[in-house]
Design a protein around this motif. Structure first.
Motif, PDB file in Angstrom:
ATOM      1  N   SER A   1      -4.633   9.741   2.411  1.00 51.42           N
ATOM      2  CA  SER A   1      -4.679   8.590   1.508  1.00 51.42           C
ATOM      3  C   SER A   1      -4.178   7.322   2.183  1.00 51.42           C
ATOM      4  O   SER A   1      -4.773   6.249   2.031  1.00 51.42           O
ATOM      5  CB  SER A   1      -3.850   8.873   0.249  1.00 51.42           C
ATOM      6  OG  SER A   1      -4.458   9.868  -0.530  1.00 51.42           O
TER       7      SER A   1
ATOM      8  N   LEU B   1     -10.309   1.832  -1.379  1.00 49.60           N
ATOM      9  CA  LEU B   1      -8.879   1.812  -1.666  1.00 49.60           C
ATOM     10  C   LEU B   1      -8.571   2.621  -2.922  1.00 49.60           C
ATOM     11  O   LEU B   1      -7.635   3.434  -2.951  1.00 49.60           O
ATOM     12  CB  LEU B   1      -8.395   0.374  -1.831  1.00 49.60           C
ATOM     13  CG  LEU B   1      -6.932   0.199  -2.237  1.00 49.60           C
ATOM     14  CD1 LEU B   1      -6.000   0.706  -1.147  1.00 49.60           C
ATOM     15  CD2 LEU B   1      -6.638  -1.264  -2.557  1.00 49.60           C
TER      16      LEU B   1
ATOM     17  N   SER C   1      -6.410   4.132   2.945  1.00 50.10           N
ATOM     18  CA  SER C   1      -6.018   2.867   2.301  1.00 50.10           C
ATOM     19  C   SER C   1      -5.903   1.739   3.319  1.00 50.10           C
ATOM     20  O   SER C   1      -6.361   0.613   3.077  1.00 50.10           O
ATOM     21  CB  SER C   1      -4.683   3.048   1.574  1.00 50.10           C
ATOM     22  OG  SER C   1      -4.786   3.980   0.534  1.00 50.10           O
TER      23      SER C   1
ATOM     24  N   ILE D   1       0.838  -1.202   0.000  1.00 50.86           N
ATOM     25  CA  ILE D   1       0.000   0.000   0.000  1.00 50.86           C
ATOM     26  C   ILE D   1       0.873   1.252   0.000  1.00 50.86           C
ATOM     27  O   ILE D   1       0.693   2.159  -0.820  1.00 50.86           O
ATOM     28  CB  ILE D   1      -0.941  -0.004   1.218  1.00 50.86           C
ATOM     29  CG1 ILE D   1      -1.986  -1.101   1.084  1.00 50.86           C
ATOM     30  CG2 ILE D   1      -1.627   1.348   1.367  1.00 50.86           C
ATOM     31  CD1 ILE D   1      -2.866  -1.250   2.312  1.00 50.86           C
TER      32      ILE D   1
ATOM     33  N   SER E   1      -4.381   6.082 -10.960  1.00 50.26           N
ATOM     34  CA  SER E   1      -4.923   5.437  -9.758  1.00 50.26           C
ATOM     35  C   SER E   1      -5.668   4.152 -10.102  1.00 50.26           C
ATOM     36  O   SER E   1      -5.558   3.158  -9.363  1.00 50.26           O
ATOM     37  CB  SER E   1      -5.842   6.403  -9.019  1.00 50.26           C
ATOM     38  OG  SER E   1      -6.964   6.762  -9.806  1.00 50.26           O
TER      39      SER E   1
ATOM     40  N   THR F   1      -4.417   0.556  -8.679  1.00 51.86           N
ATOM     41  CA  THR F   1      -5.354  -0.219  -7.865  1.00 51.86           C
ATOM     42  C   THR F   1      -5.599  -1.586  -8.482  1.00 51.86           C
ATOM     43  O   THR F   1      -5.680  -2.602  -7.763  1.00 51.86           O
ATOM     44  CB  THR F   1      -6.681   0.541  -7.716  1.00 51.86           C
ATOM     45  OG1 THR F   1      -6.431   1.841  -7.168  1.00 51.86           O
ATOM     46  CG2 THR F   1      -7.639  -0.207  -6.810  1.00 51.86           C
TER      47      THR F   1
ATOM     48  N   ALA G   1      -8.777   6.304  -2.241  1.00 56.19           N
ATOM     49  CA  ALA G   1      -7.612   6.810  -1.516  1.00 56.19           C
ATOM     50  C   ALA G   1      -6.422   7.010  -2.457  1.00 56.19           C
ATOM     51  O   ALA G   1      -5.691   8.003  -2.344  1.00 56.19           O
ATOM     52  CB  ALA G   1      -7.244   5.850  -0.394  1.00 56.19           C
ATOM     53  N   VAL G   2      -6.214   6.080  -3.373  1.00 58.06           N
ATOM     54  CA  VAL G   2      -5.122   6.215  -4.339  1.00 58.06           C
ATOM     55  C   VAL G   2      -5.374   7.408  -5.262  1.00 58.06           C
ATOM     56  O   VAL G   2      -4.449   8.165  -5.604  1.00 58.06           O
ATOM     57  CB  VAL G   2      -4.954   4.920  -5.150  1.00 58.06           C
ATOM     58  CG1 VAL G   2      -3.823   5.061  -6.168  1.00 58.06           C
ATOM     59  CG2 VAL G   2      -4.657   3.739  -4.225  1.00 58.06           C
TER      60      VAL G   2
END
Length: 271
Positions: free
Chosen positions: A204, A140, A208, A66, A121, A125, A143-144
């Motif tokens: 982020s 997730l 995550s 992550i 992103s 991901t 957040a990215v």
């Protein structure tokens, strides 16, 4: 509207022609995620999620993946937007001097930031999901996306103050290292300190980790990302507007003075 669409088309084409960024996207992100997942110990580590105060347990390889993914996408989008803004800096000035609306150029830059962040992103991901199944995949990805937007805006901001690509790249690399290294629960003992809340990727990384190892929709940390994004974007757009501002039209007496000065015959010795 047509001016905005034309500006968007040329901005996106200029971004697509950045071959180095394309190579980094295709190669660097998968390699970084693969290395973080396969070469880091899968031993379970307890850590405190500062955003909620709860204690979690997760594999060191998953935590490092992550953190490494956020590091990779921040570097890539930051460099991509820095390079794009730097290469079009002089051309933007000429366009605005010729009367092209600045609002169209500003809108095109924001659109380019959004497209680049969404593309990078989503790609990062998807690669993480090949190795690991988080409890909340959508959160997730969000957040990215947030860290991509923050560092993309940072790249746009730096392009207005730094001259060369080397300076911009080094600045983005060092900022990302200083930003993410103290927040990694596996590699750092400072991940639970209060000062980490001031770092650009705090929102982020916290989101995550929550998305990966809890079923709680923890989105409050993204307010930190929104604050960073707003500040950096406002700075970049304000600096762009100041550097491309058009000069006010001359008054009637100024025009007559300039006309007389231009019509005055040159004297001997004048250049």
């Amino acid at each position: 509207m047509s001016a905005y669409l034309v500006a968007c088309r040329f901005a996106l084409l200029a971004m697509a022609k950045n071959r180095l960024a394309a190579v980094l996207l295709i190669v660097f992100i998968p390699v970084w995620i693969t290395v973080a997942k396969t070469l880091t110990t899968p031993e379970t580590f307890p850590f405190r999620l500062r955003a909620t105060g709860t204690w979690l347990r997760a594999g060191g390889d998953e935590i490092t993946m992550i953190s490494g993914s956020l590091n990779a996408v921040s570097l890539l989008v930051g460099f991509l937007m820095f390079s794009a803004a730097r290469r079009t800096r002089a051309f933007d000035r000429r366009l605005t001097a010729a009367g092209y609306p600045r609002t169209a150029l500003l809108g095109a830059k924001l659109t380019t930031l959004a497209v680049a962040s969404l593309l990078v992103s989503s790609y990062a991901t998807a690669w993480m999901l090949l190795f690991w199944t988080p409890l909340q995949p959508f959160l997730l990805g969000l957040a990215v996306l947030a860290v991509c937007l923050v560092y993309g805006a940072m790249g746009m901001c730096l392009a207005l103050f730094l001259r060369g690509e080397v300076e911009g790249l080094v600045t983005i690399i060092m900022t990302s290292i200083i930003d993410l290294a103290p927040q990694n629960p596996v590699a750092s003992t400072t991940a639970d300190k209060a000062l980490v809340e001031l770092l650009p990727s705090y929102g982020s990384l916290q989101t995550s980790l929550a998305a990966g190892f809890t079923r709680n929709a923890t989105v409050s940390p993204l307010l930190h990302s929104a604050a960073w994004l707003t500040a950096l974007t406002a700075t970049a757009l304000a600096a762009f507007a100041l550097r491309t501002r058009s000069h006010p039209p001359l008054r009637a007496d100024d025009r007559r003075r300039v006309a007389r000065r231009g019509a005055r015959p040159r004297r001997r010795g004048e250049g």
